[in-house]
Enzyme design. Structure first.
Site, PDB file in Angstrom:
ATOM      1  N   ASP A 411       0.847  -1.194   0.000  1.00 31.94           N
ATOM      2  CA  ASP A 411       0.000   0.000   0.000  1.00 31.94           C
ATOM      3  C   ASP A 411       0.885   1.247   0.000  1.00 31.94           C
ATOM      4  O   ASP A 411       2.102   1.155   0.194  1.00 31.94           O
ATOM      5  CB  ASP A 411      -0.897  -0.050   1.253  1.00 31.94           C
ATOM      6  N   GLU A 414       2.651   5.013  -3.980  1.00 27.17           N
ATOM      7  CA  GLU A 414       2.671   5.962  -5.128  1.00 27.17           C
ATOM      8  C   GLU A 414       4.017   6.684  -5.235  1.00 27.17           C
ATOM      9  O   GLU A 414       4.400   7.006  -6.369  1.00 27.17           O
ATOM     10  CB  GLU A 414       1.525   6.958  -4.968  1.00 27.17           C
ATOM     11  N   ASP A 485      -8.906   3.432  -2.296  1.00 26.25           N
ATOM     12  CA  ASP A 485      -9.918   3.877  -1.333  1.00 26.25           C
ATOM     13  C   ASP A 485     -11.178   4.408  -2.015  1.00 26.25           C
ATOM     14  O   ASP A 485     -11.348   5.616  -2.180  1.00 26.25           O
ATOM     15  CB  ASP A 485      -9.326   4.948  -0.415  1.00 26.25           C
TER      16      ASP A 485
HETATM   17  C1  GLC Z   1      -4.792   3.214   2.779  1.00 27.18           C
HETATM   18  C2  GLC Z   1      -5.234   1.980   1.992  1.00 27.18           C
HETATM   19  C3  GLC Z   1      -6.282   1.232   2.784  1.00 27.18           C
HETATM   20  C4  GLC Z   1      -5.719   0.858   4.145  1.00 27.18           C
HETATM   21  C5  GLC Z   1      -5.224   2.101   4.885  1.00 27.18           C
HETATM   22  C6  GLC Z   1      -4.508   1.755   6.174  1.00 27.18           C
HETATM   23  O1  GLC Z   1      -5.840   4.111   2.909  1.00 27.18           O
HETATM   24  O2  GLC Z   1      -5.686   2.336   0.734  1.00 27.18           O
HETATM   25  O3  GLC Z   1      -6.703   0.099   2.091  1.00 27.18           O
HETATM   26  O4  GLC Z   1      -6.691   0.231   4.912  1.00 27.18           O
HETATM   27  O5  GLC Z   1      -4.325   2.819   4.054  1.00 27.18           O
HETATM   28  O6  GLC Z   1      -3.443   0.922   5.970  1.00 27.18           O
END
Ligand code: GLC
Length: 772
Positions: A411, A414, A485
């Protein structure tokens, strides 16, 4: 060219194998015939070409072609393409029938001007409106003729509906948590691959640049579409083909195909930010089984870590992490953990200390390790563009796999930063060469996924299961993706279909959305419709943000729970159909979820369908994506289609009104299909799969079914089985056409309109015989 004043004539051309260099009075163009359906075009530039992150290995295939000078032009002809290169560096590409695919626009761009005075601008901005920037870096650009009936698809995860015509998009991987709307020009992913359809003629355009780039697909003008980039270098591929499948096949030939996954990864996955203790994880695992909800994976979000330090576990909340995982494995669950790139700045934390000592992190312009803020507070960023760093990261994966973790969710890659954007003078390496953030930003997630893939493969020998938020073209070789998200909004459910379909056309066959919606509070109706609509999305995961209303399948009681179960059961019955599609997709590049236009491009009605999708070629899904709706119109393309629930036959190329009360997903199976249907299980357990049924829709059918251990790479050495199942003129046959996997089914059943016929395995003769 009539009436056009020529400023730059062609002087000569040279041929070197399949590369034709056209020398102009000023500059040159290289046209490389990669295959008869792919030409690569490179314009000379100030910078020298770098290697491609999307395309690995040499992809030029020996191809017959002809090149000749005709009047002022150079004409290159292959079996499939006719490429004409003109003075002033114009290029036109036609198909073998002489019909236009991609033509350079000869006029000059008429940039859109927003008719606003400075004072008006200030007023609009003062109220809080954004005025989208019309200025984009044009260090290089391609301007192509836009035809009247042209449609555009692909481009990765962009927002909005299926056809991208009329919209503008940016390629700059971005984490923006506000609800995604059509005016969002960019999301997490960069896939500068456009699939065009001009009448019934498909083509592909792949701009292989990691730099920020921009597409204007008919917003600025109705006469042309534009690609611009801050990259000096214009390097792109024009792809032809007789249908869209060929174009996707060619693009994935270049950039790689989604490999066969482990079979359990196709099972249901339950997630939440966060299940933050052993008790909570046990609670979820027990609730699933108690409620007879098939499930294979539980995800651990950031709170399983110690203070958000990657490659650590919070011992207070997970005192027996590895025994927990072992026990859950026995209950049929796999554990997938999140890993972010930001490494907490903390001298006493070994990953940080080791990374500093071995020079693993990105540095600023004066050579100091660059720091920003993410979940753990002050954090530094591994420089994934370097081989050494990828290896280090891959080695760190051992910490997780040693404890039994089966997949890694990448995650924030980017990379996302909380304390302002990363300045452009921060130095990211492109292997051994110092490069800029501008160049390496869009491949940061790609390189992190490569490293994760490698770590999982080296440590476990299994087919790596990586899920990534940020990717670049070609990342599909290493990772699956989710769309980040989204929110618990009906419009985000609605968009799941075009978004996953366009990702599929962009090479990403293994994808999914957060079912129920990530941000905000879902409702029983939205959750029910979401699980119905998403039930064939390859990655089937329910996930939601911290603080939102619970959205596990039982959270709303009945009827939501029963509806949820009904569709999970359907998924598990049909899992082999999906696995077969993966096996095929690893050869063809075709995705699991497909827009109707992919197979019915000659039918105008399919070109802009946003609320139906195909699963492979044989299943058509027409979900309800709006609240309060109990029936809907369903367009069925040519052929005969059977209602999955009633077996009623519909004739295609017509629109029908179909009932869809809350518990019903409108679902159709194409006539002539033999649909694999496996016994229901609560999780995937390949070694116990010893029977399977093929349900016939219509009177005759032919189906190829693939089987292997669902786990590792032994299939590459022939350890798999291929079955050919057929029903023709009332003759039913089952043949094992390839035998390499030691556990063939003991019984195969063909179900013809409710009447079943069994075939039994004869181990001695290695074939199936009709049971009496
Ligand atoms: C980001 C991710 C999400 C995750 C969060 C906490 O928002 O896109 O899926 O739950 O981070 O890690």
């Amino acid at each position: 060219m009539r009436g056009h004043l020529i400023l730059n004539y062609i002087k000569s051309f040279q041929v070197n194998n399949q590369k034709v260099t056209i020398q102009y009075e000023k500059g040159n163009i290289q046209a490389t015939i990669m295959r008869s359906d792919i030409v690569r075009v490179v314009f000379d530039s100030k910078t020298s070409p770098t290697h491609s992150y999307a395309i690995e290995n040499e992809k030029t295939e020996k191809t017959d072609y002809k090149v000749e000078k005709k009047a002022n032009t150079i004409v290159i002809t292959t079996d499939l393409l006719n490429i004409i290169i003109y003075p002033d560096k114009y290029i036109d590409v036609y198909n073998h029938a002489g019909e236009p695919l991609v033509l350079d626009y000869r006029g000059s761009r008429k940039k859109m001007v927003r008719d606003l005075s400075d004072q008006q601008t200030q007023l609009v901005v003062a109220e809080g409106h954004a005025i989208d920037s019309l200025v984009h870096s044009t260090n290089s650009q391609a301007v192509k003729v836009l035809h009247q009936n042209e449609h555009f698809y692909g481009l990765g995860d962009k927002t909005g509906f299926l056809d991208k015509r009329g919209y503008v998009y940016d390629n700059w991987n971005t984490d923006d948590p506000s609800p995604q709307v059509e005016s969002f020009t960019r999301l997490y992913k960069t896939v500068p691959f456009l699939v065009g359809l001009n009448e019934n003629r498909p083509f592909g355009l792949f701009f292989d640049s990691t730099f920020p780039s921009h597409f204007d697909l008919g917003k600025e003008s109705n006469d042309y579409y534009v690609y611009t980039s801050s990259d000096d270098m214009l390097d792109y591929y024009i792809i032809g083909g007789s249908d869209m499948s060929d174009v996707i096949g060619a693009y994935t030939y270049l950039t790689g195909r989604t490999p066969l996954p482990q079979k359990w990864t196709l099972g249901y996955q339950q997630s939440r930010w966060s299940y933050e203790s052993e008790e909570q994880v046990n609670y979820i695992a027990n609730k699933m089984r108690k409620n007879k909800l098939p499930c294979d994976v539980i995800h651990l979000d950031i709170d399983y870590m110690n203070g958000f330090r990657v490659f650590t576990v919070n011992k207070a909340n997970f005192p027996k992490f590895s025994s927990l995982i072992k026990r859950l494995n026995l209950e049929g669950y796999k554990i997938v953990t999140i890993i972010d790139p930001g490494v907490k700045r903390d001298e006493d934390y070994s990953v940080y200390a080791d990374g500093i000592a071995s020079d693993m992190f990105v540095k600023d312009a004066v050579g100091k390790v660059y720091q920003n803020t993410v979940w753990p507070g002050d954090a530094v960023f591994p420089d994934f563009g370097r081989e050494k760093v990828r290896k280090w990261w891959a080695d760190n994966i051992k910490f997780l796999t040693d404890q039994g973790v089966c997949g890694v969710w990448n995650d924030m890659n980017e990379p996302a930063t909380f304390n302002g954007d990363i300045p452009s003078d921060v130095v990211f390496y492109d292997e051994l060469k110092p490069a800029t953030h501008l160049q390496m930003h869009n491949v940061y997630g790609h390189n992190m996924a490569r490293a994760t893939y490698r770590g999982l493969k080296e440590q476990t020998g299994a087919r790596p299961f990586v899920i990534s938020r940020a990717v670049y073209s070609g990342s599909q070789k290493y990772t699956t993706i989710w769309t980040g998200d989204n929110h618990s909004l009906w419009v985000h459910l609605q968009w799941m279909i075009p978004q996953l379909c366009n990702l599929g056309l962009s090479g990403f066959g293994f994808s999914g959305t957060d079912i129920g919606g990530f941000g905000g509070d879902t409702t029983p109706e939205l959750l029910s419709r979401w699980i119905e609509a998403a039930i064939f999305s390859p990655l089937l995961r329910n996930h939601s943000t911290i603080g939102s209303r619970a959205q596990e399948p039982w959270s709303f009681g009945e009827p939501t729970l029963s509806i949820y179960r009904k569709y999970l059961e359907l998924r598990y019955h049909l899992l082999d159909y999906l696995y077969d599609l993966f096996a095929q997709g690893s050869q063809t590049g075709l995705p699991i979820m497909r827009p109707l236009v992919l197979h019915y491009a000659d039918d105008e009605n399919t070109r802009t369908i946003n609320d139906e999708y195909l699963v492979g070629e044989n299943i058509l899904v027409a979900p309800i994506v709006m609240p309060g709706i109990k029936k809907r119109l369903v367009y069925l393309p040519k052929g005969q289609w059977y209602d999955f629930w009633t077996n009623h036959m519909y004739i295609g190329q017509q629109t029908y009104v179909i009932d869809a009360p809350i518990e019903k997903l409108p679902l159709f199976v194409k006539g002539g299909t033999l649909l694999p249907w496996r016994p229901l299980t609560q999780s995937v357990n390949v070694t116990s799969e010893n029977t399977i049924t093929f349900k016939l829709y219509g009177n005759s059918g032919l189906y190829e079914h693939y089987q292997d251990n669902g786990l590792d790479f032994k299939y590459e050495n022939g350890e798999y089985n291929l079955y050919e199942i057929s029903v023709h003129n009332s003759i039913l046959r089952v043949e094992l056409t390839h035998f390499g996997y030691e556990l063939p089914y003991t019984k195969i059943t063909i179900d013809k309109n409710g009447s079943t016929t069994d075939f039994l395995w004869e181990a001695n003769n290695k074939k199936y015989h009709l049971s009496n």
